[in-house]
Design an enzyme around this catalytic site. Structure first.
Site, PDB file in Angstrom:
ATOM      1  N   ASP A  59      -5.321   9.779   9.113  1.00  0.00           N
ATOM      2  CA  ASP A  59      -3.965   9.387   9.491  1.00  0.00           C
ATOM      3  C   ASP A  59      -3.549   9.931  10.848  1.00  0.00           C
ATOM      4  O   ASP A  59      -3.838  11.075  11.201  1.00  0.00           O
ATOM      5  CB  ASP A  59      -2.961   9.849   8.428  1.00  0.00           C
ATOM      6  CG  ASP A  59      -3.203   9.186   7.093  1.00  0.00           C
ATOM      7  OD1 ASP A  59      -3.586   8.006   7.089  1.00  0.00           O
ATOM      8  OD2 ASP A  59      -3.020   9.845   6.049  1.00  0.00           O
ATOM      9  N   GLU A 104       0.860  -1.188   0.000  1.00  0.00           N
ATOM     10  CA  GLU A 104       0.000   0.000   0.000  1.00  0.00           C
ATOM     11  C   GLU A 104       0.892   1.232   0.000  1.00  0.00           C
ATOM     12  O   GLU A 104       1.724   1.399   0.900  1.00  0.00           O
ATOM     13  CB  GLU A 104      -0.909  -0.011   1.230  1.00  0.00           C
ATOM     14  CG  GLU A 104      -1.876   1.152   1.297  1.00  0.00           C
ATOM     15  CD  GLU A 104      -2.716   1.138   2.566  1.00  0.00           C
ATOM     16  OE1 GLU A 104      -3.358   2.175   2.846  1.00  0.00           O
ATOM     17  OE2 GLU A 104      -2.739   0.116   3.285  1.00  0.00           O
TER      18      GLU A 104
END
Length: 262
Positions: free
Chosen positions: A62, A51
């Site tokens: 995030d 990824e």
């Protein structure tokens, strides 16, 4: 690579009796030229797919580690176009499926149709777009389908049953089961409800179910991976990379193999 390659990669892992391991790396962290070195290392380590994070100025899903990696990448001048150009240049050297993790804004700014074509040319197999709800997936999915690119969906601990079912049924490549409430980042423990949560997802899914967010130790990789089809590890990989602890990255990959969980 295409979403067919992604499906085949999971089938190979399952035939071996192993669990899938998908590491997350941030493109441009340490300079864009380092991306090829990281991909080569991880491929040699035996990962199922990789990824690749696209740096973005407002990464709402995030945690601090990935945010900081994205900030470093942006300071290096990394852009989505530059990443795809770079991946196109090393495409023949890459033999594992690549998944882009990006927010919708960079794709929209790039141009959805052009992006889809360029991602395909760059050897990308699938995408994760955490700020794209399934109700709005129509803005990109037809273009991805035309290029045979998988749109991987995320399911969370708070997803109502009916919505979970709907998300799982449309997810391509694999279902990304978020194992914590909140943003990404290494954690020392995971939810007590994790096993029942993963079982509920697997009940609706015809595609592999991978768990991610907060997985940071070989023990967690073995434990959580043993409850589904594999794991995604991000923040810990980025931290270990920054510290030059490559043997510990290898240990995380090895922990994902079911032979070590029995």
């Amino acid at each position: 690579m295409t979403k067919t390659d992604l499906n085949e990669a999971f089938q190979v892992v399952q035939r071996r009796g192993d669990k899938a391991f998908v590491p997350y790396i941030m493109a441009g962290d340490g300079g864009l030229q380092s991306l090829g070195e990281k991909i080569a290392f991880l491929e040699k380590a035996g990962v199922t797919a990789i990824e690749i994070g696209i740096p973005f100025s407002d990464p709402v899903a995030d945690g601090p580690t990935i945010q900081q990696a994205g900030s470093r990448a942006l300071k290096e001048g990394t852009s989505l176009r530059a990443i795809l150009d770079y991946l196109s240049g090393i495409r023949n050297q890459v033999h594992v499926p690549l998944i882009l993790m990006t927010y919708l804004n960079p794709v929209y700014k790039y141009g959805v149709e052009t992006f889809s074509k360029d991602a395909r040319k760059a050897g990308v197999s699938g995408l994760i777009i955490p700020d794209l709800p399934i109700e709005q997936a129509g803005v990109i999915k037809p273009y991805l389908k035309q290029e045979n690119l998988a749109l991987i969906q995320l399911v969370t601990l708070t997803s109502p049953e009916e919505r979970m079912k709907k998300i799982v049924e449309v997810s391509e490549g694999f279902v990304y089961a978020v194992t914590v409430n909140g943003i990404t980042g290494a954690r020392s423990n995971v939810s007590d409800y994790l096993e029942s949560y993963l079982n509920r997802i697997k009940k609706y899914s015809d595609t592999p179910v991978l768990a991610g967010f907060g997985i940071s130790t070989p023990e967690q990789v073995r434990d959580i991976g043993g409850k589904c089809d594999g794991v995604v590890v991000g923040s810990k990989i980025i931290s270990l990379w920054g510290e030059g602890k490559y043997e510990e990255i290898q240990a995380l990959v090895e922990a994902g193999k079911s032979k070590t969980t029995l």
